[in-house]
Scaffold this motif. Structure first.
Motif, mmCIF file in Angstrom:
data_model
loop_
_atom_site.group_PDB
_atom_site.id
_atom_site.type_symbol
_atom_site.label_atom_id
_atom_site.label_comp_id
_atom_site.label_asym_id
_atom_site.label_seq_id
_atom_site.Cartn_x
_atom_site.Cartn_y
_atom_site.Cartn_z
ATOM 1 N N TYR A 2 0.846 -1.186 0.000
ATOM 2 C CA TYR A 2 0.000 0.000 0.000
ATOM 3 C C TYR A 2 0.889 1.246 0.000
ATOM 4 O O TYR A 2 1.583 1.526 0.976
ATOM 5 C CB TYR A 2 -0.932 -0.035 1.217
ATOM 6 C CG TYR A 2 -1.797 -1.291 1.218
ATOM 7 C CD1 TYR A 2 -3.111 -1.244 0.786
ATOM 8 C CD2 TYR A 2 -1.268 -2.530 1.599
ATOM 9 C CE1 TYR A 2 -3.896 -2.397 0.757
ATOM 10 C CE2 TYR A 2 -2.041 -3.681 1.569
ATOM 11 C CZ TYR A 2 -3.356 -3.614 1.149
ATOM 12 O OH TYR A 2 -4.123 -4.751 1.104
ATOM 13 N N ILE A 24 -10.711 -0.007 0.367
ATOM 14 C CA ILE A 24 -11.136 0.548 1.659
ATOM 15 C C ILE A 24 -11.733 1.943 1.449
ATOM 16 O O ILE A 24 -12.760 2.291 2.033
ATOM 17 C CB ILE A 24 -9.957 0.601 2.652
ATOM 18 C CG1 ILE A 24 -9.319 -0.787 2.794
ATOM 19 C CG2 ILE A 24 -10.421 1.119 4.011
ATOM 20 C CD1 ILE A 24 -8.083 -0.816 3.668
ATOM 21 N N ARG A 37 -0.235 -2.998 9.239
ATOM 22 C CA ARG A 37 1.008 -3.698 9.564
ATOM 23 C C ARG A 37 2.064 -3.084 8.657
ATOM 24 O O ARG A 37 2.204 -3.452 7.495
ATOM 25 C CB ARG A 37 0.842 -5.194 9.240
ATOM 26 C CG ARG A 37 1.423 -6.138 10.284
ATOM 27 C CD ARG A 37 0.944 -7.549 10.016
ATOM 28 N NE ARG A 37 1.423 -8.003 8.715
ATOM 29 C CZ ARG A 37 2.454 -8.840 8.556
ATOM 30 N NH1 ARG A 37 3.092 -9.331 9.596
ATOM 31 N NH2 ARG A 37 2.829 -9.217 7.357
ATOM 32 N N ARG A 44 -0.017 -6.114 14.252
ATOM 33 C CA ARG A 44 -1.180 -5.488 13.605
ATOM 34 C C ARG A 44 -1.701 -4.403 14.541
ATOM 35 O O ARG A 44 -2.009 -4.677 15.688
ATOM 36 C CB ARG A 44 -2.271 -6.536 13.362
ATOM 37 C CG ARG A 44 -1.869 -7.626 12.376
ATOM 38 C CD ARG A 44 -2.818 -8.802 12.412
ATOM 39 N NE ARG A 44 -4.177 -8.459 12.001
ATOM 40 C CZ ARG A 44 -4.633 -8.558 10.756
ATOM 41 N NH1 ARG A 44 -3.864 -9.029 9.798
ATOM 42 N NH2 ARG A 44 -5.872 -8.210 10.461
ATOM 43 N N CYS A 83 3.118 -2.587 4.381
ATOM 44 C CA CYS A 83 2.999 -3.997 4.028
ATOM 45 C C CYS A 83 1.520 -4.423 3.936
ATOM 46 O O CYS A 83 1.101 -5.004 2.952
ATOM 47 C CB CYS A 83 3.736 -4.819 5.082
ATOM 48 S SG CYS A 83 3.912 -6.528 4.659
ATOM 49 N N ASP A 84 0.737 -4.100 4.954
ATOM 50 C CA ASP A 84 -0.667 -4.525 4.978
ATOM 51 C C ASP A 84 -1.578 -3.441 5.545
ATOM 52 O O ASP A 84 -1.245 -2.836 6.574
ATOM 53 C CB ASP A 84 -0.830 -5.776 5.861
ATOM 54 C CG ASP A 84 -0.086 -6.967 5.303
ATOM 55 O OD1 ASP A 84 -0.520 -7.486 4.268
ATOM 56 O OD2 ASP A 84 0.937 -7.357 5.894
ATOM 57 N N VAL A 85 -2.689 -3.235 4.891
ATOM 58 C CA VAL A 85 -3.733 -2.355 5.419
ATOM 59 C C VAL A 85 -5.064 -3.071 5.169
ATOM 60 O O VAL A 85 -5.415 -3.348 4.023
ATOM 61 C CB VAL A 85 -3.736 -0.984 4.707
ATOM 62 C CG1 VAL A 85 -4.827 -0.094 5.293
ATOM 63 C CG2 VAL A 85 -2.377 -0.292 4.826
ATOM 64 N N ALA A 86 -5.766 -3.413 6.232
ATOM 65 C CA ALA A 86 -7.023 -4.161 6.097
ATOM 66 C C ALA A 86 -8.153 -3.370 6.722
ATOM 67 O O ALA A 86 -8.007 -2.781 7.789
ATOM 68 C CB ALA A 86 -6.901 -5.526 6.777
ATOM 69 N N GLY A 87 -9.285 -3.359 6.051
ATOM 70 C CA GLY A 87 -10.436 -2.651 6.607
ATOM 71 C C GLY A 87 -11.480 -2.428 5.522
ATOM 72 O O GLY A 87 -11.371 -3.011 4.453
ATOM 73 N N ASN B 221 -5.968 -9.300 3.020
ATOM 74 C CA ASN B 221 -6.478 -8.059 3.627
ATOM 75 C C ASN B 221 -7.855 -7.657 3.106
ATOM 76 O O ASN B 221 -8.204 -6.485 3.137
ATOM 77 C CB ASN B 221 -5.501 -6.891 3.424
ATOM 78 C CG ASN B 221 -4.170 -7.132 4.095
ATOM 79 O OD1 ASN B 221 -4.114 -7.720 5.178
ATOM 80 N ND2 ASN B 221 -3.091 -6.705 3.472
ATOM 81 N N ILE B 223 -11.716 -8.190 3.808
ATOM 82 C CA ILE B 223 -12.707 -8.734 4.726
ATOM 83 C C ILE B 223 -14.044 -8.658 4.004
ATOM 84 O O ILE B 223 -14.671 -7.598 3.949
ATOM 85 C CB ILE B 223 -12.740 -7.935 6.046
ATOM 86 C CG1 ILE B 223 -11.352 -7.911 6.678
ATOM 87 C CG2 ILE B 223 -13.754 -8.523 7.030
ATOM 88 C CD1 ILE B 223 -10.706 -6.556 6.682
ATOM 89 N N THR B 227 -14.855 -4.918 3.518
ATOM 90 C CA THR B 227 -14.052 -4.318 2.448
ATOM 91 C C THR B 227 -14.853 -4.321 1.147
ATOM 92 O O THR B 227 -14.829 -3.351 0.385
ATOM 93 C CB THR B 227 -12.747 -5.112 2.245
ATOM 94 O OG1 THR B 227 -12.162 -5.382 3.513
ATOM 95 C CG2 THR B 227 -11.779 -4.347 1.379
#
Lengths: 300, 474
Positions: A2, A24, A37, A44, A83-87, B221, B223, B227
């Motif tokens: 990201y 997102i 992350r 996280r 590295c990681d972005v989740a949502g 990543n 969901i 998401t």
């Protein structure tokens, strides 16, 4: 991966990141958070999404440097990658047009942000304003350098009240004193009908203590320890009205008058020693590396 | 080797799995079982009676051709054996390690009536590892496939055993498969739940890489439900069918006083920190509390995984607190044995009623009562009742709740068109299709907490149904 497209230091140890995350950006609603992350070896960490740009496909969040991960993340610059972005995770904020309680007079919705919590209440203030509410913002911090987003809040608020513990900006003292005065002042002039607050747990608890006797609806945004953010681990459990809830899937916003804040504070301290240790050892290594570099440069 | 007579077969003793000694392995996270040697595998395979109507196959949720692959091993055709298993079971290195064989294929093995069942799981693992090593050494070319550019797009939600099995089948049928995973790493419960010492993450990674070389795309990543929603996947991203396999994944607690004290974990959190986030390594950025005296509550595989993890993290005493007796434990027998060897203290017929705190809000012990078994009910399950005045305290500084999981409402709440049962699990018809046309579901989010192999069986069978449905509708 990201990509970071914008980056700024917005206060003492307060770091802003705008990151490409089109999925997102498209689905996020006010009040939701992301799990970040920054590096492949990182833990996280949950961070509230302060703003999105759907056209650019970016999301913005602000992180306070408190531990190793946030310290290390602050070494990333525009053009680097997370590295990681989740949502987006959690339920959106409850955004409604609050009805009048005193006929003919506009009711007031107050947002109270403490420190980094201001990044949480800012999007709420925007959304509440868009829904036709009148907003007063109260922003508090230990000192001037930690006051956040007061200008941006000014754009959507009838008034912005700043408080600092040391009196270096705005009114000296706590947000709670400013809030109590405001509630009293607006009696008969529309009244404070709802309070949205985010910040240190001790502050949210104090805000709820102020509003409780007036029966003013108070929504708090909780920030417990969590791992996955999807209900899988249960680490973020909080007691609401005597019942265990998971902040990640049931929250993160709750009726503040129902929250067991003491338990939340206790749980938040679970890893405090370990985190301090990690941060220290990271900074020690980092300094050693810097000295080594200086040394090498000096020898050249 | 010349064809053996039945008498010669029967004379071969059962082989023992080489394993690291209990007091050596309980200090690290390396795998406990070392795997059969070639000689052992051939001998063990030669014990198989090659039944005409093999009961082992009918007890396998994915109907692996067990006698045939075992025969191939006995003939030292190890690679052929592995490729044969792979036709029915896309993840043999995993199931060979974690399947409850003693309750499935091995339970009705006729050899078991003579001395002991053929170790089908160990042989499966042997063949799968042999193939992987041969592929890694370049002796066998790895299978590769690529989806055609005009292939029909199919989405799989979740990359646990059900999702991986389904994705593998669908890719083989020529679909363009994308797997969406909520975590940053693919594998689901195989990487966050099952510890290294039982199933190394590298083995899961190997299977994921295999799927990738077969054209499966993994998007981490994401969901689904937050998401992106299911209908968006179908309408905007043009996935013609979706398989939901996001697992159950909402940990249960007992509802007793003290469960939110510092030092109380769900097994999910404890294992995720250790396995997925690597907190078992001191250098990891993710913290974990390593208790000195640890109590794990529960009797399933997850409880075993947690209690054995606590020993490896350096506990002085690790207790397993279970309300029934050893015979009723749902965990695999091998895990129970391993836990005993590693020094786990079993507190059986014991049920917690309260978690106690010290002055700083940390766990200091659990108050328990002793239980006794009741007569078996019609279903054969024995209930328990509390023995009056049997309260006692186990001192401890960490409690891990491993008493099961519930349906995670995150995806289902965001997809109101999905019909659910009373417990919140997704309802499907006989083909695995949900109340939304083209949307299928399987694994724990349909059946409730079950096993890796049952989830894989769902994935495999549902891939067939999806293929049939897509042939008629897409």
């Amino acid at each position: 991966m990201y990509k970071i497209v914008d980056r700024a230091t917005v206060g003492l140890n307060l770091e802003l990141y705008e990151v490409e995350a089109p999925r997102i950006a498209k689905s996020r609603q006010c009040g939701q958070f992301a799990i970040v992350r920054p590096f492949d070896h990182s833990e996280r960490i949950p961070l509230t999404i302060a703003a999105v740009d759907k056209d650019k496909g970016t999301i913005t969040f602000i992180a306070q440097i408190v531990g190793k991960t946030t310290r290390e993340m602050s070494t990333l610059n525009v053009g680097d990658y997370m590295c990681d972005v989740a949502g987006p995770l959690g339920h959106p904020s409850e955004i409604i047009k609050y009805p009048q309680v005193e006929s003919g007079k506009d009711p007031v919705v107050v947002v109270v942000g403490g420190g980094l919590g201001t990044a949480v209440v800012y999007p709420q203030a925007v959304a509440l304003k868009e829904s036709g509410n009148t907003i007063v913002s109260i922003v508090g911090a230990r000192s001037k350098e930690l006051l956040l987003m007061t200008d941006k809040l000014g754009e959507v608020s009838r008034e912005v009240i700043c408080t600092t513990n040391d009196g270096s900006a705005g009114r000296q003292g706590f947000v709670t004193e400013a809030l109590k005065d405001l509630i009293e002042e607006l009696k008969g002039k529309g009244s404070v009908v709802a309070v949205y607050t985010a910040g240190p747990v001790i502050m949210m608890k104090a805000v709820c203590d102020v509003t409780r006797p007036y029966g003013i609806k108070t929504i708090v945004s909780l920030n417990p320890i969590m791992v996955d953010g999807t209900g899988m681990c249960g680490g973020c459990r909080v007691t609401i009205n005597g019942e265990t809830k998971f902040a990640c899937v049931d929250g993160p916003e709750f009726d503040g008058h129902s929250v067991d804040f003491d338990e939340l504070m206790a749980r938040l301290s679970t890893y405090r020693d370990k985190e301090q240790e990690k941060l220290k050892s990271y900074e020690h290594k980092h300094e050693c590396r810097m000295f080594k570099q200086l040394d090498e440069n000096g020898n050249k | 080797m010349a064809e053996l007579t039945k008498k010669e077969r029967v004379a071969i003793p059962a082989q023992q799995m080489p394993e690291r000694p209990g007091n050596e392995r309980n200090k690290d996270f390396k795998e406990v079982n070392l795997g059969l040697s070639q000689e052992q595998a051939v001998l063990e395979a030669s014990r198989c009676l090659q039944c005409k109507n093999p009961p082992c196959v009918s007890d396998c949720p994915v109907s692996v051709n067990i006698p045939e692959f075992i025969r191939l091993i006995s003939e030292r055709k190890f690679i052929e054996a592995a490729l044969l298993i792979r036709r029915d079971n896309s993840l043999p290195a995993i199931t060979g390690r974690v399947c409850p064989q003693e309750k499935q294929c091995q339970s009705r093995c006729l050899r078991g009536k003579i001395d002991s069942s053929v170790a089908i799981g160990w042989l499966e693992r042997f063949a799968a590892d042999y193939l992987a090593a041969a592929q890694a050494a370049g002796e066998v070319s790895a299978e590769t496939m690529a989806a055609k550019s005009d292939a029909i797009k199919v989405a799989v939600v979740g990359s646990g055993p059900a999702g991986l099995a389904c994705a593998g089948e669908l890719a083989r049928m020529g679909y363009a498969v994308t797997v969406f995973e909520a975590f940053h790493k693919a594998g689901g419960v195989l990487v966050y739940g099952i510890p290294e010492f039982r199933l190394p993450n590298d083995i899961v990674e190997r299977e994921v890489q295999q799927l990738k070389s077969n054209g499966v795309v993994f998007e981490t990543n994401v969901i689904v439900g937050r998401t992106v929603k299911i209908h968006e996947l179908m309408e905007e991203e043009h996935f013609k069918a979706v398989f939901i396999a996001n697992g159950a994944g909402l940990p249960s607690f007992m509802g007793i006083t003290g469960e939110n004290l510092k030092g109380v974990y769900s097994a999910n959190e404890y294992l995720t920190r250790s396995n997925l986030m690597g907190a078992f390594d001191r250098n990891s950025d993710t913290p974990i509390t390593a208790g000195k005296k640890v109590c794990v509550v529960g009797g399933g595989n997850t409880a075993m995984d947690a209690v054995r993890t606590s020993i490896r993290l350096g506990s002085e005493q690790s207790h397993l607190v279970y309300r029934r007796d050893l015979a009723q434990m749902p965990a695999r027998i091998e895990e129970v044995h391993h836990a005993e060897q590693e020094g786990v203290i079993f507190d059986l017929l014991t049920s917690p009623i309260e978690i106690l705190a010290d002055e700083n809000g940390w766990v200091s012990g659990i108050k328990c009562v002793k239980m006794q078994l009741k007569e078996a009910d019609a279903s054969g399950r024995q209930g328990v009742t509390q023995i009056p005045n049997s309260e006692f305290i186990i001192e401890c500084d960490q409690v891990i709740m491993a008493i099961g999981i519930k349906a995670n409402p995150l995806l289902t709440a965001a997809t109101p068109e999905l019909n659910l049962n009373a417990k919140g699990y997704i309802q499907t018809d006989a083909t695995g299709m949900t109340s939304i046309p083209g949307v299928f579901a399987g694994g724990d989010i349909v059946r409730g907490a079950a096993t890796v192999i049952l989830a894989m069986g769902d994935g495999k069978k549902t891939a067939e149904s999806m293929n049939n449905w897509l042939s008629a509708n897409a």
